[in-house]
Scaffold this active site. Structure first.
Site, PDB file in Angstrom:
ATOM      1  N   HIS A 248      34.987  52.729  41.151  1.00 25.19           N
ATOM      2  CA  HIS A 248      34.917  51.270  40.984  1.00 25.19           C
ATOM      3  C   HIS A 248      33.981  50.694  42.033  1.00 25.19           C
ATOM      4  O   HIS A 248      33.894  51.189  43.159  1.00 25.19           O
ATOM      5  CB  HIS A 248      36.303  50.620  41.056  1.00 25.19           C
ATOM      6  CG  HIS A 248      37.039  50.768  42.350  1.00 25.19           C
ATOM      7  ND1 HIS A 248      36.855  49.906  43.405  1.00 25.19           N
ATOM      8  CD2 HIS A 248      37.970  51.671  42.755  1.00 25.19           C
ATOM      9  CE1 HIS A 248      37.640  50.268  44.410  1.00 25.19           C
ATOM     10  NE2 HIS A 248      38.322  51.338  44.051  1.00 25.19           N
TER      11      HIS A 248
ATOM     12  N   ASP B 289      33.983  47.262  42.695  1.00 26.99           N
ATOM     13  CA  ASP B 289      34.563  46.089  43.351  1.00 26.99           C
ATOM     14  C   ASP B 289      35.256  46.529  44.632  1.00 26.99           C
ATOM     15  O   ASP B 289      35.640  47.694  44.778  1.00 26.99           O
ATOM     16  CB  ASP B 289      35.522  45.362  42.421  1.00 26.99           C
ATOM     17  CG  ASP B 289      36.814  46.131  42.170  1.00 26.99           C
ATOM     18  OD1 ASP B 289      36.716  47.271  41.678  1.00 26.99           O
ATOM     19  OD2 ASP B 289      37.909  45.626  42.477  1.00 26.99           O
TER      20      ASP B 289
ATOM     21  N   GLU C  48      39.254  46.836  39.960  1.00 23.11           N
ATOM     22  CA  GLU C  48      40.363  47.722  40.312  1.00 23.11           C
ATOM     23  C   GLU C  48      41.204  47.136  41.435  1.00 23.11           C
ATOM     24  O   GLU C  48      42.434  47.200  41.402  1.00 23.11           O
ATOM     25  CB  GLU C  48      39.834  49.109  40.707  1.00 23.11           C
ATOM     26  CG  GLU C  48      40.898  50.184  40.834  1.00 23.11           C
ATOM     27  CD  GLU C  48      41.588  50.224  42.198  1.00 23.11           C
ATOM     28  OE1 GLU C  48      42.682  50.798  42.279  1.00 23.11           O
ATOM     29  OE2 GLU C  48      41.023  49.677  43.168  1.00 23.11           O
TER      30      GLU C  48
END
Length: 451
Positions: free
Chosen positions: A90, A92, A156
């Site tokens: 991920h 983020d 996430e």
């Protein structure tokens, strides 16, 4: 490890890896768009998409997920008839928290004492780079032996379930024979580890109201019900005297049978102050991998600076509950809600709102993919054997993928070892771990294809 051609290739690519991680860390890609610009996350997503395109991935797409964020998908074909492996990471990240607490700026990758510091360096932008390094090394040494699907999630850390819902709506997209989740970490630097279990999680806003408005504490204090005091009481009810989590109806005494965590080492890793006791009972592994754990993440109330002598009419908190394998997260949410309502004193009005939820996960470590990973780790970490550990955090996507693809084997590796201090100030990644785990993943894909 240096005599292995794959390892030599990865070593030669490390300067490029650092430059790319520098670019990716620079995006303030926190999926909380009330506090961080959406453009930062969109920029990080485009960076990942461009990297996949440059590596020859087909069908590269920015997927608009139901929670308003983007995930990045691509497909890299291997030989005809080959197995398919899904690689996950991920892009983020968590907010930087107290930026003044960082030794160097959180969104500028900085080398210090042999580690690379920056928000997301380990969790999990480093995981994106790890996957790219592994694929580059394979292409330079005989070619890709499997079909690869790549998915990089954009929310996430927020736990809002965007990619989970998207996968459920498009079940064919992420279907694979084996799934490598690059969002875990070794138990210790240099000790190769797969994460066999994950605790799930649930988060609730709890608000307590007692008065129509704040009152002067001198005129009304002592009889007027204080909402902040009521909230403190109800939050305190979530812990026993020794600090163990106590949610009515939630069993607290399960145990962990695998790799153990030395208590003194844990104190060092967690940076517990001298003289301060650890909370809970049982082994450290029991407490952080096999049992529920409640945390008060934040409280809305007047700050000390500027506070007035008032009885508070309302107070609010964000409460997180980590849910061990074997417990349904939805059931745990219901128990937590009922507990908060039952223990709110003085007839105060209490409201709860669910913010996020993810199920716990337990892997099948007897599968062939684990044997392939064990052999790969033995080469990348000479003299070491693969260890099995749990992780106290949650990766909600794991259970969604397990439900959608029950025959797929799921492995969790990554860069978030204790020194990385993920989610804290001064997050960092070990470049040696990035190098070794990239070699590990490349060799795993080769072993798995041949198995």
């Amino acid at each position: 490890m240096s005599s292995n051609p794959v390892a030599e290739t990865v070593a030669s690519l490390m300067p490029r890896a650092r430059a790319e991680l520098t670019e990716l860390v620079a995006f303030k890609s926190v999926a909380d768009f009330d506090q961080f610009p959406r453009s930062e996350s969109e920029g990080a997503a485009r960076w990942v998409a461009d990297a996949l395109t440059a590596e020859g991935f087909r069908d590269v797409a920015l997927l608009d997920t139901p929670d308003g964020t983007q995930s990045v998908y691509g497909f890299l074909p291997g030989p005809e008839g080959a197995k398919t492996v899904l690689l996950y990471a991920h892009y983020d990240v968590q907010p930087p928290l107290d930026e003044a607490g960082w030794t160097t700026p959180p969104f500028e990758l900085t080398e210090r004492d042999g580690r690379w510091y920056g928000r997301g360096a380990a969790d999990c932008k480093g995981g994106v780079i790890m996957h790219l390094l592994a694929l580059r090394a394979l292409k330079a040494n005989g070619g890709l032996p499997v079909h690869v699907k790549f998915i990089a999630e954009g929310s996430e850390e927020q736990g809002t379930g965007g990619l989970e819902r998207y996968a459920e709506q498009h079940p064919e997209l992420l279907e694979a024979d084996t799934i490598v989740i690059g969002d875990a970490g070794n138990f210790r630097v240099g000790l190769p580890t797969v994460t066999a279990t994950l605790r799930g999680m649930t988060m609730l806003h709890v608000q307590v109201d007692t008065l129509e408005g704040n009152l002067h504490s001198g005129q009304f204090g002592g009889a007027a019900p204080d909402a902040l005091a009521a909230l403190i009481r109800v939050l305190d009810s979530l812990r026993a005297k020794d600090g163990s989590t106590t949610v009515d109806g939630l069993a607290p005494e399960t145990s962990w049978d695998g790799l153990q965590y030395d208590e003194e080492q844990f104190r060092q890793d967690a940076k517990v102050l001298d003289g301060v006791e650890l909370i809970g009972d049982g082994t450290v592994a029991d407490r952080i991998w096999a049992r529920p754990a409640v945390t008060v993440l934040g409280i809305d109330c007047p700050p000390v600076v500027g506070a007035t002598p008032s009885v508070q009419a309302s107070a609010r908190a964000l409460v997180s509950l980590r849910v061990p394998p074997g417990v349904d997260a939805a059931e745990a949410t219901g128990l937590l809600r009922a507990h908060l309502e039952r223990h709110t004193p003085w007839g105060a009005r209490v409201r709860t709102e669910q913010i996020g939820q993810g199920q716990p996960f337990s892997a099948d470590t007897a599968s062939p993919a684990y044997a392939a990973m064990s052999d790969a780790m033995a080469v990348a970490y000479p003299g070491q054997e693969m260890q099995y550990a749990g992780q106290g955090g949650s990766i909600p996507l794991c259970n969604t993928l397990a439900a959608l693809y029950p025959h797929a084997e799921i492995l969790l590796i990554g860069l978030s070892e204790p020194e990385a201090q993920i989610h804290a100030v001064n997050e960092s990644v070990s470049p040696e771990e990035l190098e070794r785990l990239s070699v590990t993943e490349a060799l795993f894909l080769r072993n798995y294809a041949a198995g």
